[in-house]
Design a protein around this motif. Structure first.
Motif, PDB file in Angstrom:
ATOM      1  N   ALA A   1       0.837  -1.337  -0.175  1.00  0.00           N
ATOM      2  CA  ALA A   1       0.005  -0.058   0.102  1.00  0.00           C
ATOM      3  C   ALA A   1       0.828   1.232  -0.044  1.00  0.00           C
ATOM      4  O   ALA A   1       2.074   1.192   0.849  1.00  0.00           O
ATOM      5  CB  ALA A   1      -0.991  -0.058   1.278  1.00  0.00           C
ATOM      6  N   ARG A   2       0.326   2.178  -0.765  1.00  0.00           N
ATOM      7  CA  ARG A   2       0.848   3.572  -0.741  1.00  0.00           C
ATOM      8  C   ARG A   2      -0.435   4.460  -0.730  1.00  0.00           C
ATOM      9  O   ARG A   2      -1.065   4.568  -1.558  1.00  0.00           O
ATOM     10  CB  ARG A   2       1.810   3.910  -1.879  1.00  0.00           C
ATOM     11  CG  ARG A   2       2.393   5.132  -1.804  1.00  0.00           C
ATOM     12  CD  ARG A   2       3.408   5.695  -3.027  1.00  0.00           C
ATOM     13  NE  ARG A   2       4.418   4.952  -3.280  1.00  0.00           N
ATOM     14  CZ  ARG A   2       5.576   4.782  -2.629  1.00  0.00           C
ATOM     15  NH1 ARG A   2       5.877   5.646  -1.697  1.00  0.00           N
ATOM     16  NH2 ARG A   2       6.690   4.144  -2.771  1.00  0.00           N
TER      17      ARG A   2
ATOM     18  N   ALA B   1       6.250   0.186  -8.227  1.00  0.00           N
ATOM     19  CA  ALA B   1       6.886   1.270  -9.274  1.00  0.00           C
ATOM     20  C   ALA B   1       5.435   1.875  -9.832  1.00  0.00           C
ATOM     21  O   ALA B   1       5.510   2.907 -10.327  1.00  0.00           O
ATOM     22  CB  ALA B   1       7.587   0.925 -10.486  1.00  0.00           C
ATOM     23  N   GLN B   2       4.345   1.349  -9.903  1.00  0.00           N
ATOM     24  CA  GLN B   2       2.912   1.612 -10.160  1.00  0.00           C
ATOM     25  C   GLN B   2       1.826   1.653  -9.106  1.00  0.00           C
ATOM     26  O   GLN B   2       1.842   0.722  -8.234  1.00  0.00           O
ATOM     27  CB  GLN B   2       2.694   0.976 -11.434  1.00  0.00           C
ATOM     28  CG  GLN B   2       3.650   0.533 -12.535  1.00  0.00           C
ATOM     29  CD  GLN B   2       3.161  -0.257 -13.567  1.00  0.00           C
ATOM     30  OE1 GLN B   2       2.095  -0.983 -13.598  1.00  0.00           O
ATOM     31  NE2 GLN B   2       4.117  -0.387 -14.368  1.00  0.00           N
ATOM     32  N   ILE B   3       1.033   2.660  -8.983  1.00  0.00           N
ATOM     33  CA  ILE B   3       0.146   2.864  -8.248  1.00  0.00           C
ATOM     34  C   ILE B   3      -1.308   2.354  -8.761  1.00  0.00           C
ATOM     35  O   ILE B   3      -1.634   3.308  -9.805  1.00  0.00           O
ATOM     36  CB  ILE B   3       0.080   4.194  -7.424  1.00  0.00           C
ATOM     37  CG1 ILE B   3       1.529   4.272  -6.946  1.00  0.00           C
ATOM     38  CG2 ILE B   3      -0.931   4.103  -6.378  1.00  0.00           C
ATOM     39  CD1 ILE B   3       1.966   3.398  -5.929  1.00  0.00           C
ATOM     40  N   SER B   4      -2.137   1.509  -8.174  1.00  0.00           N
ATOM     41  CA  SER B   4      -3.284   1.200  -8.861  1.00  0.00           C
ATOM     42  C   SER B   4      -4.401   2.337  -8.130  1.00  0.00           C
ATOM     43  O   SER B   4      -4.224   2.895  -7.528  1.00  0.00           O
ATOM     44  CB  SER B   4      -3.738  -0.392  -8.706  1.00  0.00           C
ATOM     45  OG  SER B   4      -4.096  -0.332  -7.220  1.00  0.00           O
ATOM     46  N   ASP B   5      -5.642   1.931  -8.615  1.00  0.00           N
ATOM     47  CA  ASP B   5      -6.914   2.716  -8.078  1.00  0.00           C
ATOM     48  C   ASP B   5      -7.815   1.914  -7.426  1.00  0.00           C
ATOM     49  O   ASP B   5      -8.893   2.110  -6.996  1.00  0.00           O
ATOM     50  CB  ASP B   5      -7.992   3.277  -9.102  1.00  0.00           C
ATOM     51  CG  ASP B   5      -8.021   2.341 -10.129  1.00  0.00           C
ATOM     52  OD1 ASP B   5      -7.778   1.278 -10.216  1.00  0.00           O
ATOM     53  OD2 ASP B   5      -8.855   2.511 -11.257  1.00  0.00           O
TER      54      ASP B   5
ATOM     55  N   PHE C   1       0.666  -7.618   4.216  1.00  0.00           N
ATOM     56  CA  PHE C   1       0.556  -6.277   4.164  1.00  0.00           C
ATOM     57  C   PHE C   1       1.633  -5.259   4.236  1.00  0.00           C
ATOM     58  O   PHE C   1       2.234  -5.381   5.375  1.00  0.00           O
ATOM     59  CB  PHE C   1      -0.730  -5.732   5.129  1.00  0.00           C
ATOM     60  CG  PHE C   1      -1.074  -4.043   4.884  1.00  0.00           C
ATOM     61  CD1 PHE C   1      -1.412  -3.638   3.852  1.00  0.00           C
ATOM     62  CD2 PHE C   1      -0.621  -3.497   6.014  1.00  0.00           C
ATOM     63  CE1 PHE C   1      -1.517  -2.209   4.126  1.00  0.00           C
ATOM     64  CE2 PHE C   1      -0.823  -2.233   6.291  1.00  0.00           C
ATOM     65  CZ  PHE C   1      -1.437  -1.601   5.134  1.00  0.00           C
ATOM     66  N   THR C   2       1.774  -4.587   3.372  1.00  0.00           N
ATOM     67  CA  THR C   2       3.177  -3.685   3.531  1.00  0.00           C
ATOM     68  C   THR C   2       2.935  -2.275   3.476  1.00  0.00           C
ATOM     69  O   THR C   2       2.313  -1.942   2.148  1.00  0.00           O
ATOM     70  CB  THR C   2       4.174  -3.940   2.605  1.00  0.00           C
ATOM     71  OG1 THR C   2       4.769  -5.502   2.871  1.00  0.00           O
ATOM     72  CG2 THR C   2       5.450  -3.188   2.789  1.00  0.00           C
ATOM     73  N   ASP C   3       3.294  -1.516   4.104  1.00  0.00           N
ATOM     74  CA  ASP C   3       3.038   0.084   4.124  1.00  0.00           C
ATOM     75  C   ASP C   3       4.508   0.586   3.217  1.00  0.00           C
ATOM     76  O   ASP C   3       5.317   0.531   4.216  1.00  0.00           O
ATOM     77  CB  ASP C   3       2.924   0.846   5.560  1.00  0.00           C
ATOM     78  CG  ASP C   3       2.792   2.186   5.383  1.00  0.00           C
ATOM     79  OD1 ASP C   3       3.117   2.805   4.433  1.00  0.00           O
ATOM     80  OD2 ASP C   3       1.995   2.733   6.444  1.00  0.00           O
ATOM     81  N   ILE C   4       4.163   0.794   2.262  1.00  0.00           N
ATOM     82  CA  ILE C   4       5.522   1.391   1.245  1.00  0.00           C
ATOM     83  C   ILE C   4       6.144   2.620   2.060  1.00  0.00           C
ATOM     84  O   ILE C   4       7.380   2.539   2.076  1.00  0.00           O
ATOM     85  CB  ILE C   4       4.978   1.351  -0.002  1.00  0.00           C
ATOM     86  CG1 ILE C   4       4.648   0.198  -0.745  1.00  0.00           C
ATOM     87  CG2 ILE C   4       6.511   1.937  -0.837  1.00  0.00           C
ATOM     88  CD1 ILE C   4       4.048   0.220  -2.115  1.00  0.00           C
ATOM     89  N   GLY C   5       5.485   3.264   2.557  1.00  0.00           N
ATOM     90  CA  GLY C   5       5.889   4.831   2.901  1.00  0.00           C
ATOM     91  C   GLY C   5       6.929   4.592   4.159  1.00  0.00           C
ATOM     92  O   GLY C   5       7.447   5.280   4.497  1.00  0.00           O
TER      93      GLY C   5
END
Length: 242
Positions: free
Chosen positions: A130-131, A141-145, A165-169
């Motif tokens: 998640a981002r 590299a790509q963020i979905s909707d 579950f990963t919090d990318i930030g």
């Protein structure tokens, strides 16, 4: 609760990234198999291995290193990164990988996940990265909707082993695990959840362990272990408490 020490592979080396950025790699070891043995010596029974190059390429790029890790580590290896076909998944399972982690293909080809989970119950994990609450793919590299919870709900009846579950930030930044978001997802989804991203020290393991009853069954730790901020043996002791 299971603690998974992480071995992220880039060009055959053990590295850690910050927020998934490939140009932020810090090299920790040139010998992945030796690193796996060190984790085993500390008491680890599970490993989380990621082929970072493979995540971007969409196919294995660190196969020799992964094979060496599987041969060297006596416990269970969980592998992700670029596994987007049934052939790739079957190959790794046949070579001794205990669990396959599928992220990008779970979004683009959900039938693949369902087929593999049906054939190999308990051995397929869906990665929900998640981002800002949305699912990221292709090596982040790509963020979905697609919202995180919606993605997880799609596989509740598929027979998958867990949601990773990963919090990318927070990944690789030692900011502390996003426990609130992890617990929120675990409460919404009828699947075990493995936490990842940002583990900073033993307090994160303590807090996650306290939430195990919510459905959090594991946690992945990387940079905190390599930097000496988290003692793996101590983390394992906490995680194994009743």
């Amino acid at each position: 609760m299971i603690v998974y020490p992480a071995i992220d592979l880039k060009a055959g080396q053990v590295v850690r990234l910050s927020e998934g950025a490939m140009d932020s790699a810090t090299v920790y070891s040139h010998d992945p198999a030796a690193q796996a043995k060190q984790f085993a010596k500390a008491g680890a029974s599970h490993l989380h291995v990621v082929d970072l190059d493979g995540a971007f390429a969409g196919e294995a790029r660190n196969a020799p290193a992964i094979e060496a890790i599987v041969a060297a580590f006596e416990g269970e290896v969980q592998l992700g990164g670029g596994i987007r076909t049934a052939h790739a998944a079957e190959r790794w399972l046949a070579l001794g990988v205990a669990r396959i982690v599928i992220g990008t293909a779970a979004l683009t080809d959900p039938d693949l996940v369902r087929t593999l989970a049906g054939k190999h119950p308990g051995r397929i994990v869906v990665a929900v990265d998640a981002r800002d609450g949305m699912v990221a793919t292709a090596g982040w590299a790509q963020i979905s909707d697609v919202p995180v919870a919606d993605m997880a709900h799609r596989f509740e009846d598929a027979g998958v082993a867990a949601i990773l579950f990963t919090d990318i930030g927070r990944d690789g930044l030692l900011k502390g695990c996003n426990i609130a978001a992890t617990v929120d997802l675990a409460r919404q989804v009828d699947l075990p959840v493995i936490a990842s991203g940002g583990v900073a020290d033993l307090s994160d393991i303590e807090r996650l362990h306290a939430c195990a009853h919510e459905g959090i069954t594991g946690v992945i730790a990387g940079r905190a272990i390599y930097d000496g901020r988290l003692d793996l043996a101590a983390a394992l002791t906490v995680a194994r408490r009743q």
